[in-house]
Write an enzyme that holds these catalytic residues in place. Sequence first.
Site, mmCIF file in Angstrom:
data_model
loop_
_atom_site.group_PDB
_atom_site.id
_atom_site.type_symbol
_atom_site.label_atom_id
_atom_site.label_comp_id
_atom_site.label_asym_id
_atom_site.label_seq_id
_atom_site.Cartn_x
_atom_site.Cartn_y
_atom_site.Cartn_z
ATOM 1 N N CYS A 2 41.849 31.473 81.730
ATOM 2 C CA CYS A 2 41.990 31.396 83.178
ATOM 3 C C CYS A 2 40.660 31.019 83.812
ATOM 4 C CB CYS A 2 42.435 32.745 83.750
ATOM 5 S SG CYS A 2 43.966 33.396 83.050
ATOM 6 N N ASP A 101 48.149 40.453 76.823
ATOM 7 C CA ASP A 101 46.901 41.055 76.364
ATOM 8 C C ASP A 101 46.069 41.559 77.537
ATOM 9 O OD1 ASP A 101 46.436 38.466 77.250
ATOM 10 O OD2 ASP A 101 44.960 37.980 75.708
ATOM 11 N N VAL A 291 38.843 11.506 67.769
ATOM 12 C CA VAL A 291 38.359 10.457 68.661
ATOM 13 C C VAL A 291 37.456 9.523 67.865
ATOM 14 C CG1 VAL A 291 36.362 11.821 69.437
ATOM 15 C CG2 VAL A 291 37.240 9.974 70.880
ATOM 16 N N SER A 365 38.820 24.525 66.772
ATOM 17 C CA SER A 365 37.676 23.630 66.581
ATOM 18 C C SER A 365 36.764 24.180 65.489
ATOM 19 C CB SER A 365 36.887 23.476 67.888
ATOM 20 O OG SER A 365 36.023 24.589 68.092
ATOM 21 N N GLY A 366 35.749 23.404 65.136
ATOM 22 C CA GLY A 366 34.794 23.821 64.106
ATOM 23 C C GLY A 366 33.457 24.258 64.663
#
Length: 635
Positions: A2, A101, A291, A365-366
């Site tokens: 949020c 949560d 990408v 992601s890494g």
Amino acid sequence: MCGITGVYAFTENGRVALNRLQGAVASLRHRGPDAGGVYLHGRVGLGNRRLSIIAPGEQANQPLTSDDGRYTVVFNGEIFNYKQLRAELASKGYTLSTASDTEVLLRLYERERQECLKKLKGFFAVAIYDKAEDSLFVARDRFGEKPLLYYKDANAFLFGSEMVALLELGVPQELDYASLYQYLQLTYTPAPATMLKHVKKLLPGQALYIRGGRVQESVWYRLSFDGEKAAQNPMPFKLQQEKLRQLLQQAVADRMVADVPVGAFLSGGLDSSIVVALAASQASSLKTFSVGFPEQPRFDETAYARLVAEKYKTEHTELLLSNQDLYQHLHDMLNSLSEPLADSSALAVYALSKRASQDVKVVLSGDGADELFAGYNKHRAEYRASQGGFAVGAVTKLQPLWEVLPKSRSSFTANKVRQLQRFAAGARLSPEDRYWLWASWLQEEQALALLKPEHRTAAQNRLYHARKSRLLNCISRNHYDMNNVLCADWHMVLANDMLAKVDLMGMAHGVEVRSPYLDNRLVKFAFSLPVASKIDEHAQKRILRETFKHLLPEELWKRGKQGFEVPLLSFLRSEGRSRVNECLSDAFIIEQGIFEVQQTRLIRQALELGKGLTTQTSAWSLLVFQHWWKHSSLK
């Protein structure tokens, strides 16, 4: 996930900001396109824009107030172990009215106050108002994955997920020249500073308690790092591998928790490929996104990403960008920056997040693996500098040659010369000075020269040196090895550049980015490992590579590190050239009164000729700052 904002007024004058709260909430709509709300009570106002990922129904919309009306929360983030914590609360007799949560966190705070944060597995920025105490509690996650900025004066305490919300609330718009000076060197502004003099970032693991006219700071989490103890870690390498395998598998599983589809960014590098390999085994159909830059093959890793996608049969999307495509995204990307952030790869992350948002709300992601396991080129350089030897001496003695040869990131040979020049310059220095040099794009004297003379004292003041000293704290400890460098990178580079980038670019399109490498159990374990487990004469990220290479195509795990970059010089000399000339025109620079016009003129000229190692970074950093300065209406 949020956007949150709020006001705690100390005086009647401070209550004026409450009238601006709706505007502040509206400014964060991109972070939460699904719902929004405001809570007002007396001196306090809380606002939220919601991106619905867990329990997406209306019952879980925010601000969320407890059944008895005492506590109200606004929350930005995710708690991956919320179901276990919910069961714990149920066993204590608590009845929850939503499946979110957010309510779990609210009830935990009601029961345990600040101590409840230590139970959370996830990332967050949170504010909780206690009506009975008339107090406000604000906190940020362990590593700074979710942002929180704040401002305090005699009249009010104001906070928000992004600077735009604080500007809507009416904070003073006074430029911090010490921050600008650091930004010109690093391309970002390290916390707790921001580009505005009186606005701060809440540090990772920090909390604030506001009551009456007082603001009390506390630290609820500190990174567990003892370099000397790590160097003497007796755990055999095979057991280290098994532990890493278990922790990363669990971290990926935790970050698959969502009531909406989860995808993954797949760069073609080691880190994201391992995440995809582990996630694919837990999802019936995983969407992956890459990408590439077909006009600039040196910057294009899509072939490697494709190998992983084919191996794990993911639903793979390749976003292929030209310089014209980058230019079309430029204006909106710059508008999405909370404050200047000149990591040029943000442009690619922005475009990729926009494409991913068509299919998913969450991506893995890494991020973080390079800082944990020594993956950057500068880590290889630090390792070699610390080892010494004939080769190091030879490269250092040839520094005059490296200084005069052409240097650039746009070709293999020129980039190698650039690396040799930086290595030779850094190898002669103390660990602190070497770290700062290799973390910077401009040296201090170069950055200072960009400012008009009347601003240089304000830039290089005692506050600047105190901030720099704090950032180098990990390097300055008695025991020193590569883990000290990784500790500094974790606090400085990851928290202030990488995580800020993926949060802002993802949330610009309502996409939440989650990295399993930021799991606190995994981080604690990684910082307990000796340097030899991470880097040696032959390999970087050694334990990561050796533990998971069986999951990856051979072509991928055998290749060296390639940073996630965009073809910046080519872009700035073509489609981006008009924007540079506009932002750095003599007339505008003189009217603005911040930068030295002779220096900005030299940057424009060097860019036109394609000369100067630092030209492209300086031009990009100034372009980003100038757009922010105009967009924020600073004077």
